[in-house]
Motif scaffolding. Structure first.
Motif, PDB file in Angstrom:
ATOM      1  N   ALA A   1       1.047  -1.088   0.167  1.00 28.35           N
ATOM      2  CA  ALA A   1      -0.010   0.064   0.257  1.00 28.35           C
ATOM      3  C   ALA A   1       0.979   1.150  -0.130  1.00 28.35           C
ATOM      4  O   ALA A   1       0.557   2.171  -0.907  1.00 28.35           O
ATOM      5  N   PHE A   2       1.899   1.311   0.800  1.00 27.22           N
ATOM      6  CA  PHE A   2       2.708   2.534   0.702  1.00 27.22           C
ATOM      7  C   PHE A   2       3.675   2.435  -0.307  1.00 27.22           C
ATOM      8  O   PHE A   2       3.638   3.710  -0.846  1.00 27.22           O
ATOM      9  N   THR A   3       4.052   1.611  -1.120  1.00 28.62           N
ATOM     10  CA  THR A   3       4.952   1.623  -2.199  1.00 28.62           C
ATOM     11  C   THR A   3       3.681   2.375  -3.348  1.00 28.62           C
ATOM     12  O   THR A   3       4.435   3.198  -4.068  1.00 28.62           O
ATOM     13  N   LEU A   4       2.598   1.646  -3.377  1.00 29.80           N
ATOM     14  CA  LEU A   4       1.938   2.058  -4.405  1.00 29.80           C
ATOM     15  C   LEU A   4       1.403   3.726  -4.281  1.00 29.80           C
ATOM     16  O   LEU A   4       1.614   4.210  -5.486  1.00 29.80           O
ATOM     17  N   CYS A   5       0.844   3.908  -3.233  1.00 29.08           N
ATOM     18  CA  CYS A   5       0.536   5.223  -2.952  1.00 29.08           C
ATOM     19  C   CYS A   5       1.441   6.471  -2.873  1.00 29.08           C
ATOM     20  O   CYS A   5       1.232   7.318  -3.275  1.00 29.08           O
TER      21      CYS A   5
ATOM     22  N   SER B   1     -11.115   2.149   0.637  1.00 31.12           N
ATOM     23  CA  SER B   1     -11.048   2.414   2.026  1.00 31.12           C
ATOM     24  C   SER B   1     -10.077   1.603   2.718  1.00 31.12           C
ATOM     25  O   SER B   1      -9.008   1.843   3.649  1.00 31.12           O
ATOM     26  N   THR B   2     -10.008   0.338   2.302  1.00 27.36           N
ATOM     27  CA  THR B   2      -8.979  -0.611   3.228  1.00 27.36           C
ATOM     28  C   THR B   2      -7.385  -0.198   2.542  1.00 27.36           C
ATOM     29  O   THR B   2      -6.487  -0.021   3.587  1.00 27.36           O
ATOM     30  N   MET B   3      -7.338   0.412   1.413  1.00 22.45           N
ATOM     31  CA  MET B   3      -6.023   0.831   0.866  1.00 22.45           C
ATOM     32  C   MET B   3      -5.622   1.964   1.515  1.00 22.45           C
ATOM     33  O   MET B   3      -4.500   2.112   2.380  1.00 22.45           O
ATOM     34  N   ARG B   4      -6.563   3.039   1.978  1.00 22.46           N
ATOM     35  CA  ARG B   4      -6.324   4.263   2.570  1.00 22.46           C
ATOM     36  C   ARG B   4      -5.979   3.662   3.919  1.00 22.46           C
ATOM     37  O   ARG B   4      -4.909   4.387   4.827  1.00 22.46           O
ATOM     38  N   ALA B   5      -6.798   3.032   4.585  1.00 16.26           N
ATOM     39  CA  ALA B   5      -6.394   2.410   6.068  1.00 16.26           C
ATOM     40  C   ALA B   5      -4.991   1.854   6.320  1.00 16.26           C
ATOM     41  O   ALA B   5      -4.118   2.224   6.942  1.00 16.26           O
ATOM     42  N   ARG B   6      -4.674   1.253   5.274  1.00 20.04           N
ATOM     43  CA  ARG B   6      -3.142   0.651   5.059  1.00 20.04           C
ATOM     44  C   ARG B   6      -2.026   1.526   4.872  1.00 20.04           C
ATOM     45  O   ARG B   6      -1.116   1.355   5.647  1.00 20.04           O
ATOM     46  N   VAL B   7      -2.324   2.403   4.140  1.00 17.93           N
ATOM     47  CA  VAL B   7      -1.225   3.466   4.072  1.00 17.93           C
ATOM     48  C   VAL B   7      -1.304   4.425   5.441  1.00 17.93           C
ATOM     49  O   VAL B   7      -0.196   4.703   5.691  1.00 17.93           O
ATOM     50  N   PHE B   8      -2.074   4.417   5.793  1.00 21.28           N
ATOM     51  CA  PHE B   8      -2.361   5.317   7.118  1.00 21.28           C
ATOM     52  C   PHE B   8      -1.466   4.679   8.189  1.00 21.28           C
ATOM     53  O   PHE B   8      -0.539   5.102   8.781  1.00 21.28           O
ATOM     54  N   ARG B   9      -1.632   3.435   8.379  1.00 20.72           N
ATOM     55  CA  ARG B   9      -1.014   2.559   9.439  1.00 20.72           C
ATOM     56  C   ARG B   9       0.422   2.174   9.045  1.00 20.72           C
ATOM     57  O   ARG B   9       1.483   2.396   9.773  1.00 20.72           O
ATOM     58  N   ALA B  10       0.708   2.154   7.665  1.00 24.04           N
ATOM     59  CA  ALA B  10       2.162   2.061   7.210  1.00 24.04           C
ATOM     60  C   ALA B  10       2.882   3.282   7.630  1.00 24.04           C
ATOM     61  O   ALA B  10       3.978   3.347   8.119  1.00 24.04           O
TER      62      ALA B  10
END
Lengths: 214, 267
Positions: free
Chosen positions: A159-163, A182-191
Motif C-alpha cells: 500500500a505504501f509503495t503504490l500510494c 477504504s482498505t487501501m487508505r487504512a493500510r497507507v495510514f498505518r504504514a
C-alpha cells in the motif's frame, strides 16, 4: 570523439526497433496465443517501468530483477486475465504484486546479509544535479526506508509503495492490489505511522538499525 | 517559520529517486538484455515441457484405446465392463443400504427379482396369467444383470397357442457373435416382439454356449417361452429347479406359483 551511449540507447540497439504502437488488448491477445514477438514488445515497452516499481517495492536491485524475470515468464498465462480495463503497465504491476511475497523476504535477507558483512553501499547512478553529500544522504534515507519497510506486513508495504512511492491514487492502488479504496487508505495510514515511528527511533538511536530489521 | 522536514517524506522521495534512477532511465548496473535472455529461455523451456507432457498424455490415451480395442476383439471387454458394472452396483447398493439404514437385500447381487413373473395363459381355457418383467438387455444394463425396471402386464397372446406355431429356428449365432448379443436378441424377441417361438430358439442358442453370465435368467425365460407356446410339461421341468431353490431364492417364489398354476391347468 568516441561514441558514448546511454543505457537507454543500448537497450534500443539490443532490441528490434519498436513497431507502431499496438493496442494493449491486441498485444495481450497475441501474447496469450504464444507469440514471442508480442512478449518481446511488451518487455521492451514495460520492463523498465516494472523494474523501477520492483526496486521501490523491494528496495533491492537483484531481487527486483528476479521479480521482473518471474513476471514476464508467468505473463503468457497471466495475460489471459487482461481485459483492457486498465493500462497494461498497471496489469504488470498487479502480476508483480502477486509474485512479490517471497522476493520481499529475499530482499530483506539480502539487506541483512550485507549489513552483517558490512559490505560497502552501492552508490546510485550519478545525478549531475546533486552533490556527493546529497547523493549519499539520499542513498542513506532510501536504505533506511527500505529497512523500515521490511518491518511492515506485506499488505502495508504494498500500500505504501503504490500510494506514496509510485504516487498512484488510492483507487488505482486498490484496484491493483485487489482490495477496496477504504482498505487501501487504512493500510497507507498505518504504514506511514509505523514507518515514521521506526525512522524516528533510528534517528534517535542509529545503532538500533541493525537489530531492528527482520 | 517553515515546518520541519518530514523524514518520511524525504526518505520516500529518496527511495523514489534512488530506484527510479536518473533521467537516462534505470540504474546503469541493470542488464535488461540478460534478464530478457533468461525470460525467453524459461518461456521456451516451459513450452517444451508442456509439449512433452501432451505427447505423453496422447501416447497413454492411444495405448488405452489399443488395449480397449484388443479387449473388444477378444471379447474381454464385455467381461471387464460387466465386472465394472457389478462393482458399481455393489457400491451403490451398499451406499443405499447405509443411507436407508436398512438390512441388505437378501438376494445375491447377481439375481435381483423385483417382481413376480407370470405369463398370460397360452390357451384360452387356461387361467394362468403370467406377469413377466421386462428386463433390460444386458448391454444397457447398469447392474450387470438383466435389469428389471418395471412389471409389465402381458397383453393377451396374439396367437392361438393351441396350434403349435411353426418354429422358425433362429440362426445359429455366428462365431463372431458374442453371448451377450445372443441374449440381447432373445430378450428382444421375447419381451419386445413377443415372438416366443423365435425367442425360444435364441434362448436355446444362448444355453448351448455353456455357462454364461445370464444362464439362470436364460433358463427361466426359456421356461416362460415354453409356457407361452403351450408346452406346459417342458415349462414345468424347466421351472422345477428354480422352485426347489437350486438357484437360491432367485425366482423361487415365482417358479413355485407358476408351477402350481401350470399343474392346475394341465389335465
Amino acid at each position: 570523439m568516441p561514441f558514448v551511449g546511454t543505457p537507454a540507447m543500448a537497450n534500443a540497439l539490443l532490441f528490434s526497433p519498436p513497431k507502431a504502437a499496438v493496442n494493449d488488448v491486441e498485444l495481450a491477445r497475441r501474447l496469450g496465443a504464444g507469440d514471442e514477438s508480442a512478449l518481446r514488445e511488451v518487455y521492451q515497452r514495460h520492463s523498465d517501468d516494472l523494474r523501477m516499481f520492483a526496486r521501490r517495492l523491494l528496495g533491492d536491485a537483484a531481487a527486483a530483477e528476479d521479480l521482473v524475470h518471474e513476471v514476464f515468464v508467468a505473463l503468457h498465462k497471466a495475460i489471459r486475465r487482461f481485459a483492457g480495463e486498465r493500462p497494461l503497465r498497471h496489469f504488470l504491476m498487479g502480476v508483480a504484486l502477486n509474485h512479490a511475497r517471497h522476493h520481499v523476504r529475499a530482499a530483506a535477507r539480502r539487506r541483512r546479509h550485507h549489513e552483517r558483512l558490512a559490505e560497502p553501499a552501492h552508490p546510485a547512478s550519478a545525478d549531475a544535479s546533486a552533490t556527493p553529500e546529497q547523493h549519499l544522504e539520499r542513498y542513506r534515507l532510501a536504505l533506511d526506508l527500505s529497512r523500515a519497510l521490511d518491518t511492515l506486513p506485506l499488505a502495508q508495504r504494498v500500500a505504501f509503495t503504490l500510494c506514496e512511492v509510485e504516487e498512484l491514487s488510492s483507487q488505482e492502488a486498490a484496484s491493483l492490489a485487489g482490495t477496496s479504496d477504504s482498505t487501501m487508505r487504512a493500510r497507507v495510514f498505518r504504514a506511514k505511522r509505523a514507518l515514521r515511528e521506526q525512522l524516528q527511533a533510528w534517528t534517535a538511536n542509529p545503532q538500533a538499525r541493525k537489530g531492528e530489521a527482520q | 517559520m517553515s515546518a520541519p522536514p518530514d523524514p518520511l517524506a524525504q526518505a520516500t522521495a529518496a527511495l523514489r529517486a534512488q530506484a527510479g534512477g536518473n533521467a537516462d532511465g534505470p540504474r546503469s548496473d541493470a542488464d535488461p538484455a540478460a534478464t530478457w535472455a533468461r525470460v525467453i529461455a524459461d518461456v521456451r523451456q516451459r513450452r517444451r515441457r508442456g509439449r512433452i507432457a501432451m505427447v505423453a498424455a496422447m501416447q497413454l490415451l492411444l495405448a488405452g484405446l489399443g488395449v480397449a480395442a484388443w479387449a473388444g476383439t477378444t471379447h474381454r471387454l464385455p467381461m471387464w465392463v460387466a465386472a465394472g458394472e457389478r462393482w458399481i452396483a455393489s457400491v451403490s447398493a451398499d451406499m443405499r443400504s447405509r443411507a436407508a439404514k436398512g438390512p441388505r437385500p437378501a438376494t445375491s447381487p447377481l439375481h435381483k427379482p423385483i417382481a413376480s413373473a407370470a405369463a398370460p395363459a397360452p390357451s384360452p381355457e387356461s387361467s394362468v396369467r403370467l406377469q413377466t418383467e421386462a428386463p433390460a438387455p444386458p448391454v444397457v444394463s447398469r447392474t450387470g444383470t438383466p435389469t428389471r425396471v418395471a412389471v409389465v402386464r402381458q397383453r393377451p397372446p396374439r396367437r392361438d397357442h393351441n396350434v403349435v406355431p411353426e418354429v422358425t429356428p433362429a440362426p445359429e449365432p455366428a462365431a463372431t457373435v458374442s453371448p451377450d448379443d445372443v441374449y440381447r436378441r432373445a430378450h428382444q424377441a421375447h419381451f419386445g416382439e413377443r415372438d416366443y417361438a423365435r425367442a425360444l430358439s435364441y434362448w436355446d442358442s444362448y444355453l448351448k454356449l455353456g455357462v454364461q453370465r445370464f444362464t439362470p435368467e436364460a433358463r427361466y425365460n426359456r421356461a416362460i417361452a415354453l409356457a407361452h407356446l403351450g408346452r406346459f410339461a417342458e415349462a414345468a421341468m424347466q421351472l422345477q429347479p428354480f422352485a426347489e431353490g437350486d438357484y437360491g431364492t432367485y425366482r423361487q417364489a415365482e417358479a413355485q406359483a407358476l408351477l402350481a398354476r401350470l399343474r392346475r391347468s394341465t389335465p
